[in-house]
Scaffold this motif. Structure first.
Motif, PDB file in Angstrom:
ATOM      1  N   GLY A  48     -13.384  -9.759  17.779  1.00 10.88           N
ATOM      2  CA  GLY A  48     -12.242 -10.658  17.597  1.00 10.88           C
ATOM      3  C   GLY A  48     -11.785 -10.747  16.154  1.00 10.88           C
ATOM      4  N   SER A  49     -12.628 -10.306  15.228  1.00  9.39           N
ATOM      5  CA  SER A  49     -12.284 -10.352  13.810  1.00  9.39           C
ATOM      6  C   SER A  49     -11.822  -8.979  13.351  1.00  9.39           C
ATOM      7  CB  SER A  49     -13.495 -10.782  12.974  1.00  9.39           C
ATOM      8  OG  SER A  49     -13.930 -12.078  13.361  1.00  9.39           O
ATOM      9  N   SER A  50     -10.824  -8.957  12.502  1.00  8.81           N
ATOM     10  CA  SER A  50     -10.307  -7.690  11.991  1.00  8.81           C
ATOM     11  C   SER A  50     -10.218  -7.752  10.474  1.00  8.81           C
ATOM     12  CB  SER A  50      -8.930  -7.389  12.599  1.00  8.81           C
ATOM     13  OG  SER A  50      -7.995  -8.387  12.250  1.00  8.81           O
ATOM     14  N   PHE A  51     -10.432  -6.608   9.844  1.00 11.62           N
ATOM     15  CA  PHE A  51     -10.423  -6.519   8.393  1.00 11.62           C
ATOM     16  C   PHE A  51      -9.649  -5.279   7.965  1.00 11.62           C
ATOM     17  CE2 PHE A  51     -14.245  -8.683   9.755  1.00 11.62           C
ATOM     18  CZ  PHE A  51     -14.279  -9.811   8.937  1.00 11.62           C
ATOM     19  N   GLU A  52      -8.810  -5.431   6.963  1.00  9.60           N
ATOM     20  CA  GLU A  52      -8.080  -4.278   6.442  1.00  9.60           C
ATOM     21  C   GLU A  52      -9.011  -3.407   5.604  1.00  9.60           C
ATOM     22  OE1 GLU A  52      -4.355  -4.600   4.582  1.00  9.60           O
ATOM     23  OE2 GLU A  52      -3.463  -5.873   6.131  1.00  9.60           O
ATOM     24  N   ALA A  53      -8.737  -2.115   5.641  1.00  5.17           N
ATOM     25  CA  ALA A  53      -9.521  -1.150   4.868  1.00  5.17           C
ATOM     26  C   ALA A  53      -8.590  -0.172   4.188  1.00  5.17           C
ATOM     27  CB  ALA A  53     -10.504  -0.406   5.777  1.00  5.17           C
ATOM     28  N   SER A  54      -9.110   0.500   3.170  1.00  7.02           N
ATOM     29  CA  SER A  54      -8.360   1.508   2.429  1.00  7.02           C
ATOM     30  C   SER A  54      -9.128   2.821   2.449  1.00  7.02           C
ATOM     31  CB  SER A  54      -8.139   1.070   0.979  1.00  7.02           C
ATOM     32  OG  SER A  54      -7.451  -0.163   0.917  1.00  7.02           O
ATOM     33  N   VAL A  55      -8.388   3.917   2.324  1.00  3.85           N
ATOM     34  CA  VAL A  55      -9.023   5.235   2.243  1.00  3.85           C
ATOM     35  C   VAL A  55      -9.545   5.430   0.824  1.00  3.85           C
ATOM     36  CG1 VAL A  55      -8.708   7.723   2.436  1.00  3.85           C
ATOM     37  CG2 VAL A  55      -7.531   6.194   4.031  1.00  3.85           C
ATOM     38  N   LEU A  56     -10.840   5.605   0.712  1.00  2.00           N
ATOM     39  CA  LEU A  56     -11.470   5.799  -0.587  1.00  2.00           C
ATOM     40  C   LEU A  56     -11.511   7.275  -0.968  1.00  2.00           C
ATOM     41  CD1 LEU A  56     -12.906   4.094  -2.791  1.00  2.00           C
ATOM     42  CD2 LEU A  56     -15.056   4.680  -1.679  1.00  2.00           C
ATOM     43  N   SER A  57     -11.757   8.121   0.021  1.00  3.32           N
ATOM     44  CA  SER A  57     -11.844   9.566  -0.227  1.00  3.32           C
ATOM     45  C   SER A  57     -11.536  10.295   1.073  1.00  3.32           C
ATOM     46  CB  SER A  57     -13.241   9.931  -0.739  1.00  3.32           C
ATOM     47  OG  SER A  57     -13.288  11.276  -1.157  1.00  3.32           O
ATOM     48  N   SER A  58     -10.969  11.492   0.964  1.00  2.00           N
ATOM     49  CA  SER A  58     -10.610  12.227   2.181  1.00  2.00           C
ATOM     50  C   SER A  58     -10.772  13.723   1.974  1.00  2.00           C
ATOM     51  CB  SER A  58      -9.166  11.905   2.613  1.00  2.00           C
ATOM     52  OG  SER A  58      -8.248  12.298   1.610  1.00  2.00           O
ATOM     53  N   ASP A  59     -11.017  14.410   3.075  1.00  4.85           N
ATOM     54  CA  ASP A  59     -11.179  15.869   3.108  1.00  4.85           C
ATOM     55  C   ASP A  59     -10.470  16.360   4.365  1.00  4.85           C
ATOM     56  OD1 ASP A  59     -11.932  18.502   3.298  1.00  4.85           O
ATOM     57  OD2 ASP A  59     -14.088  18.134   3.311  1.00  4.85           O
ATOM     58  N   TYR A  60      -9.195  16.750   4.215  1.00  8.00           N
ATOM     59  CA  TYR A  60      -8.431  17.122   5.406  1.00  8.00           C
ATOM     60  C   TYR A  60      -8.861  18.472   5.968  1.00  8.00           C
ATOM     61  CZ  TYR A  60      -5.323  20.398   2.913  1.00  8.00           C
ATOM     62  OH  TYR A  60      -4.816  21.453   2.212  1.00  8.00           O
TER      63      TYR A  60
ATOM     64  N   ASP B 122      -4.777   9.530   8.715  1.00 12.08           N
ATOM     65  CA  ASP B 122      -3.753  10.247   7.963  1.00 12.08           C
ATOM     66  C   ASP B 122      -2.368   9.666   8.237  1.00 12.08           C
ATOM     67  OD1 ASP B 122      -2.483  12.186   6.410  1.00 12.08           O
ATOM     68  OD2 ASP B 122      -2.245  13.529   8.127  1.00 12.08           O
ATOM     69  N   GLY B 123      -1.654   9.299   7.185  1.00 11.92           N
ATOM     70  CA  GLY B 123      -0.308   8.768   7.310  1.00 11.92           C
ATOM     71  C   GLY B 123      -0.223   7.306   7.690  1.00 11.92           C
ATOM     72  N   ALA B 124      -1.364   6.636   7.874  1.00 14.83           N
ATOM     73  CA  ALA B 124      -1.339   5.233   8.297  1.00 14.83           C
ATOM     74  C   ALA B 124      -0.913   4.332   7.136  1.00 14.83           C
ATOM     75  CB  ALA B 124      -2.714   4.821   8.801  1.00 14.83           C
ATOM     76  N   GLU B 125      -0.027   3.402   7.412  1.00 20.20           N
ATOM     77  CA  GLU B 125       0.350   2.400   6.418  1.00 20.20           C
ATOM     78  C   GLU B 125      -0.666   1.264   6.378  1.00 20.20           C
ATOM     79  OE1 GLU B 125       4.294   1.100   7.155  1.00 20.20           O
ATOM     80  OE2 GLU B 125       5.203   3.081   6.840  1.00 20.20           O
ATOM     81  N   THR B 126      -1.265   0.983   7.521  1.00 17.27           N
ATOM     82  CA  THR B 126      -2.259  -0.085   7.619  1.00 17.27           C
ATOM     83  C   THR B 126      -3.458   0.416   8.411  1.00 17.27           C
ATOM     84  OG1 THR B 126      -0.505  -1.752   7.615  1.00 17.27           O
ATOM     85  CG2 THR B 126      -2.687  -2.472   8.327  1.00 17.27           C
ATOM     86  N   ILE B 127      -4.659   0.124   7.914  1.00 16.70           N
ATOM     87  CA  ILE B 127      -5.896   0.487   8.607  1.00 16.70           C
ATOM     88  C   ILE B 127      -6.676  -0.790   8.872  1.00 16.70           C
ATOM     89  CG2 ILE B 127      -8.041   1.806   8.506  1.00 16.70           C
ATOM     90  CD1 ILE B 127      -6.650   3.629   6.446  1.00 16.70           C
ATOM     91  N   ILE B 128      -7.021  -1.018  10.136  1.00 16.33           N
ATOM     92  CA  ILE B 128      -7.742  -2.225  10.555  1.00 16.33           C
ATOM     93  C   ILE B 128      -9.098  -1.815  11.121  1.00 16.33           C
ATOM     94  CG2 ILE B 128      -7.756  -4.204  12.115  1.00 16.33           C
ATOM     95  CD1 ILE B 128      -5.700  -4.435   9.910  1.00 16.33           C
ATOM     96  N   VAL B 129     -10.147  -2.526  10.734  1.00 14.98           N
ATOM     97  CA  VAL B 129     -11.493  -2.286  11.243  1.00 14.98           C
ATOM     98  C   VAL B 129     -11.911  -3.474  12.094  1.00 14.98           C
ATOM     99  CG1 VAL B 129     -13.906  -1.849  10.649  1.00 14.98           C
ATOM    100  CG2 VAL B 129     -12.074  -0.933   9.198  1.00 14.98           C
ATOM    101  N   ARG B 130     -12.371  -3.193  13.310  1.00 14.89           N
ATOM    102  CA  ARG B 130     -12.869  -4.235  14.218  1.00 14.89           C
ATOM    103  C   ARG B 130     -14.293  -3.895  14.647  1.00 14.89           C
ATOM    104  NH1 ARG B 130      -8.594  -7.397  15.952  1.00 14.89           N
ATOM    105  NH2 ARG B 130      -6.514  -6.431  15.821  1.00 14.89           N
ATOM    106  N   GLY B 131     -15.033  -4.928  15.015  1.00 17.91           N
ATOM    107  CA  GLY B 131     -16.372  -4.720  15.554  1.00 17.91           C
ATOM    108  C   GLY B 131     -17.476  -4.829  14.525  1.00 17.91           C
ATOM    109  N   ILE B 132     -17.173  -5.261  13.303  1.00 20.81           N
ATOM    110  CA  ILE B 132     -18.211  -5.420  12.284  1.00 20.81           C
ATOM    111  C   ILE B 132     -19.184  -6.505  12.735  1.00 20.81           C
ATOM    112  CG2 ILE B 132     -18.674  -6.092   9.901  1.00 20.81           C
ATOM    113  CD1 ILE B 132     -15.973  -4.863   9.144  1.00 20.81           C
ATOM    114  N   ASN B 133     -20.454  -6.172  12.725  1.00 20.67           N
ATOM    115  CA  ASN B 133     -21.510  -7.062  13.233  1.00 20.67           C
ATOM    116  C   ASN B 133     -21.295  -7.444  14.691  1.00 20.67           C
ATOM    117  OD1 ASN B 133     -22.904  -7.143  10.734  1.00 20.67           O
ATOM    118  ND2 ASN B 133     -21.490  -8.712   9.979  1.00 20.67           N
ATOM    119  N   GLY B 134     -20.614  -6.567  15.434  1.00 17.49           N
ATOM    120  CA  GLY B 134     -20.390  -6.800  16.857  1.00 17.49           C
ATOM    121  C   GLY B 134     -19.298  -7.804  17.171  1.00 17.49           C
ATOM    122  N   GLU B 135     -18.508  -8.208  16.182  1.00 20.02           N
ATOM    123  CA  GLU B 135     -17.460  -9.210  16.385  1.00 20.02           C
ATOM    124  C   GLU B 135     -16.112  -8.505  16.503  1.00 20.02           C
ATOM    125  OE1 GLU B 135     -17.682 -12.098  13.288  1.00 20.02           O
ATOM    126  OE2 GLU B 135     -19.784 -12.612  13.697  1.00 20.02           O
TER     127      GLU B 135
END
Length: 389
Positions: A219-231, A204-217
């Protein structure tokens, strides 16, 4: 939540807070009001000056007809979060930035409690009488005139001035309210389409969202977006922006929370205190302690597995490796030990069903018959670090 200063309030000062501006005013009265304003008192004129601010204010006015009860405490909750604990001779002025419909609970004792709904809008002042001077309005919102009538017969010892911590919001914070928030949480893969579940409060309120650990890696990071939310239920679904990642299907299924029994073994997975514990996935075990959550919420489980900051958004799994909940919050250890809560999987499934853009979802567990250690090794590749700023 940040607690402001507590100040002594005279009867005339409290009445000035609630009374409307007089059409005409003597120089003497005007001087007094100006002086009180400079000292930090809240007058109606001050409220009008602040009308451009992006917050609302709730004024809680306790009342009791019994002198001995005036030092008793009541606890006030918004969206099941404790915002104040005050005596029955103290006013609470609460500045709130969150907007929308919220659950409102008052606890005078373990058996005497009240619940209603508040709709919070910008730049409004709400008055709530705690107690029973007006039976139809008790423990609910009242008009300004009724609140003023109460001031005519009751003197308060002090005012508690409190404010919502916008880095840990009670509800939905509007986009035009500035937040300085850098944090992390946990998320888990929902399907091979790249959908990731986490808590709403994590992103909530984040300008940037980063995901790490995909496939156990890590060191790699990927940006993500909020697709749907339920506060309300504290859930969010993310989508990784990159099209270059091939996500395998998760090995776990989402199991109905209706099948979960009290006392069942459960495991919380996540990345708590990543700055101290680094990037390895952590697993803690416990049991289902109750099939209801904080203050009896039917949307949550209470469980005993130890969770820490940044566990939020991680899965709660059973012995078969199926997801039965989403780790959401932990009760302050000063109030109760080992009390953690998870949003039930049925509420997650309903949320997914209502999110039209999402192509679902693991329905079959491919790890049946495997040992827990083997299950966790497979599952770990589908549990991710969520970083926000």
């Amino acid at each position: 939540m940040n607690e402001g200063q507590c100040m002594k309030c005279s009867r005339n000062e409290i009445k000035a807070i609630l009374s409307s501006k007089q059409k005409t005013m003597t120089c003497y009265k005007f001087t007094l009001m100006l002086l009180f304003s400079l000292l930090g008192s809240f007058f109606a004129s001050a409220q009008e000056t602040e009308s451009s601010q992006n917050y609302a204010e709730i004024i809680f006015l306790p009342w009791t007809s019994v002198e001995s009860d005036r030092t008793n405490y009541c606890r006030i909750f918004l969206n099941y979060k404790l915002i104040a604990s005050s005596k029955m001779n103290e006013i609470v002025r609460y500045k709130i930035y969150s907007k929308g419909r919220m659950a409102f609970n008052i606890y005078f004792s373990e058996t005497e409690r009240y619940e209603t709904i508040l709709d919070i809008e910008d730049n409004k002042t709400y008055y709530c009488v705690l107690g029973a001077p007006y039976k139809k309005q008790r423990n609910k919102l009242v008009t300004k005139s009724l609140a003023t009538d109460l001031m005519d017969e009751y003197t308060y010892s002090r005012t508690l001035k409190l404010e919502e911590d916008i880095t840990k919001p009670i509800g939905k914070i509007p986009d035009n309210v500035t937040k300085s928030k850098v944090g992390s949480g946990t998320g888990f893969l929902l399907s091979d389409k790249g959908y990731i579940v986490t808590n709403f409060h994590v992103v909530d309120g984040a300008e940037t969202i980063i995901v790490r650990g995909i496939n156990g890696e890590y060191g790699s990071s990927f940006e993500a977006s909020v697709l749907s939310s339920d506060y309300v239920n504290d859930l969010a679904i993310l989508k990784v922006n990159s099209t270059l990642i091939n996500f395998p299907s998760p090995p776990y299924a989402i199991q109905s929370s209706n099948t979960v029994k009290k006392g069942a073994d459960v495991f919380a997975l996540g990345y708590p205190r990543k700055n101290l514990m680094e990037n390895e996935l952590k697993v803690t075990d416990g049991i289902i302690k109750a099939k209801s959550g904080y203050k009896g919420s039917i949307s949550q489980f209470q469980f005993s597995a130890v969770v820490q900051p940044s566990n939020s958004g991680g899965p709660l799994i059973n012995e078969a490796g199926n997801i039965i909940g989403v780790v959401g919050s932990k009760l302050n250890s000063k109030l109760a030990e080992e009390a953690a809560y998870a949003i039930k999987s049925d509420y997650l499934s309903f949320f997914i069903d209502q999110s039209e853009k999402i192509e679902y979802v693991p329905t079959k567990n491919s790890m049946e018959g495997e040992k827990l250690s083997e299950q966790l090794e497979k599952i770990s590749k589908f549990i991710y670090i969520i970083e926000t700023k």
